[in-house]
Design a protein around this motif. Sequence first.
Motif, PDB file in Angstrom:
ATOM      1  N   TYR A   1      -4.371   9.945  -2.784  1.00 15.91           N
ATOM      2  CA  TYR A   1      -4.799   8.629  -3.254  1.00 15.91           C
ATOM      3  C   TYR A   1      -4.071   7.550  -2.482  1.00 15.91           C
ATOM      4  O   TYR A   1      -2.898   7.706  -2.119  1.00 15.91           O
ATOM      5  CB  TYR A   1      -4.527   8.498  -4.757  1.00 15.91           C
ATOM      6  N   GLU A   2      -4.778   6.423  -2.264  1.00 12.35           N
ATOM      7  CA  GLU A   2      -4.153   5.259  -1.658  1.00 12.35           C
ATOM      8  C   GLU A   2      -4.164   4.159  -2.718  1.00 12.35           C
ATOM      9  O   GLU A   2      -5.194   3.898  -3.334  1.00 12.35           O
ATOM     10  CB  GLU A   2      -4.899   4.866  -0.391  1.00 12.35           C
ATOM     11  N   LEU A   3      -3.003   3.556  -2.932  1.00 11.98           N
ATOM     12  CA  LEU A   3      -2.837   2.572  -4.008  1.00 11.98           C
ATOM     13  C   LEU A   3      -2.523   1.205  -3.415  1.00 11.98           C
ATOM     14  O   LEU A   3      -1.615   1.082  -2.582  1.00 11.98           O
ATOM     15  CB  LEU A   3      -1.682   2.989  -4.931  1.00 11.98           C
TER      16      LEU A   3
ATOM     17  N   LYS B   1       0.852  -1.198   0.000  1.00 14.24           N
ATOM     18  CA  LYS B   1       0.000   0.000   0.000  1.00 14.24           C
ATOM     19  C   LYS B   1       0.883   1.242   0.000  1.00 14.24           C
ATOM     20  O   LYS B   1       1.783   1.378   0.831  1.00 14.24           O
ATOM     21  CB  LYS B   1      -0.887  -0.013   1.241  1.00 14.24           C
TER      22      LYS B   1
ATOM     23  N   ILE C   1      -7.323   1.853  -6.527  1.00 19.50           N
ATOM     24  CA  ILE C   1      -6.882   3.182  -6.113  1.00 19.50           C
ATOM     25  C   ILE C   1      -8.097   3.877  -5.501  1.00 19.50           C
ATOM     26  O   ILE C   1      -9.181   3.858  -6.085  1.00 19.50           O
ATOM     27  CB  ILE C   1      -6.355   4.026  -7.298  1.00 19.50           C
TER      28      ILE C   1
ATOM     29  N   ALA D   1      -1.687   5.967 -13.979  1.00 21.85           N
ATOM     30  CA  ALA D   1      -2.957   5.236 -13.943  1.00 21.85           C
ATOM     31  C   ALA D   1      -3.914   5.679 -15.044  1.00 21.85           C
ATOM     32  O   ALA D   1      -4.987   5.111 -15.186  1.00 21.85           O
ATOM     33  CB  ALA D   1      -3.610   5.421 -12.577  1.00 21.85           C
TER      34      ALA D   1
ATOM     35  N   VAL E   1      -8.403   8.416 -13.595  1.00 15.13           N
ATOM     36  CA  VAL E   1      -8.261   8.550 -12.144  1.00 15.13           C
ATOM     37  C   VAL E   1      -8.809   9.901 -11.672  1.00 15.13           C
ATOM     38  O   VAL E   1      -9.207  10.064 -10.515  1.00 15.13           O
ATOM     39  CB  VAL E   1      -6.779   8.308 -11.731  1.00 15.13           C
TER      40      VAL E   1
ATOM     41  N   LEU F   1      -0.342  11.066 -10.557  1.00 12.60           N
ATOM     42  CA  LEU F   1      -0.974   9.754 -10.676  1.00 12.60           C
ATOM     43  C   LEU F   1      -1.524   9.508 -12.080  1.00 12.60           C
ATOM     44  O   LEU F   1      -1.510   8.371 -12.570  1.00 12.60           O
ATOM     45  CB  LEU F   1      -2.088   9.642  -9.625  1.00 12.60           C
TER      46      LEU F   1
END
Lengths: 369, 128
Positions: free
Chosen positions: A196-198, A145, A185, A161, A165, A157
């Motif tokens: 953002y959390e990936l 993460k 995401i 991505a 996104v 990002l």
Amino acid sequence: MMDLKKTPLIYEHERLGAKLAPFGGWLMPIQYSGIIAEHVWTRSEVSLFDICHMGEFVIRGEPEKSGFNNIVTFDLRTLPIFSCRYGFTLNDAGGIIDDLIVYRTAENEWMVVVNAATIDGDEAHFRKHLSRSTDFQNVSSALGKLDLQGPRSLDSLKRLAGPGVANLDYYKLGYFNVLGEKIIISRTGYTGELGYELYISADKVKELWKKLLADGRVKPAGLGARDTLRLEMTYPLYGQDITADTTPLEADKGKFVDLNKDFIGKPALLKKSKPSRKLISFIAESRRSPRHNYRILVNGKDAGVVTSGSFSPSLSCGIGMGYVDLPCAPGSRITLKENDVEIGATVTKGPFYKKGTAKISEDSHAHTG
Amino acid sequence: MHIPDDLLYTKEHEWVRIKGKTAAIGITDYAQGSLGDITFVDIAKAGNAIEQFKQYATVESVKAASDVYAPVSGKISKINGELAIHPELVNQSPYDKGYFAVVDINNDKDPSRLMSAAEYKKYVEGLS
């Protein structure tokens, strides 16, 4: 430090000259260039945090039948697909077992993100209260993460991505093709900034970390800055501001508790719906920082204890939170004390930092890009 | 890490620059580096007596507060008032602009209880 767990990025942190320290059973980067510089960079540009230590569970099943809806304080049935929500799991006394974020990834599929130090206890709690037929998986070791946080996070990002996104609203999630993998995401985070959390497989997290840092505007930030950022937003830290001995109502987090549905701990909460103590936040009158466990004096009387305290890089003074058992409305003057140290402070309504970009609209993104 | 040759050092990472009967005192480059961003410095007032190896100041970084001990005994003749507004000078210039105070020394034997630059360097290397 022999027993400390390490994330797949430990050698990257060492290579970047991070100061490492134990946190929740893990050896984690506390800072790279310096806490204040990383804090300021996150508020103005974009920072990357290694959050691989946190836990993730995947639960499949209808939440009423599985018992899942009885474990969390909000109503899972009201959470739309591809949305996230913050809430709590409680013990029978209404004390907080953990604070968590639930992701609804499909009609009857959920991902739960929990704190690092509480993974084992959380898993035991879920397994105990979920029906036997429910598909429960602890995927914490399999998933990496990363948190990308800051007003410029979307710009960075998008390159990785894709432009889609940008369609993610606050507390929404999506699947995106990144490094040959379909990854989750979410537009979430714990800094108060657009972010953002990936979630990517642990095998690929190092590659993702490097790719994100290849954008010169993205700088690594450690848990030191993460702590000052979250405190400026008056977000609680589990184990410190909230524990198994505190309830969400005492912690002033009633809005994350739905008393119109059943959940473990609700009868206890109803019995003490008017808590005898309350979590307050306060700004110090000087650069001196209140610290964890300092006493809080109200009108000279010992009224409670500081749970979180630090220097605020954005406000250039001490800030903190703590529990008091005397009435203490915003604007009240209080004293924070330990031995000879006495710090004057004023009770305030959070957040301390009010210019966070977390909830800015898509239109404003376009203008900041 | 910078360890000037002309200073004396304590095991608690304080330094002293002695000139005749007066001395400037502060914390070392190693100390400021270990503490990280310094946000607040609280020093005993000018006129106060301080005693070798006893606390006379507190230094705070973002994460923690630490005691600072006197490398020599004497009376504080001046404190560095700049640190009240710019505590980061301790990070930026620990041996010059980030000094803590100037002291009138009253015990000639104090320096013999301190480390030379070479001894302090060896001591610090042994810590890591």
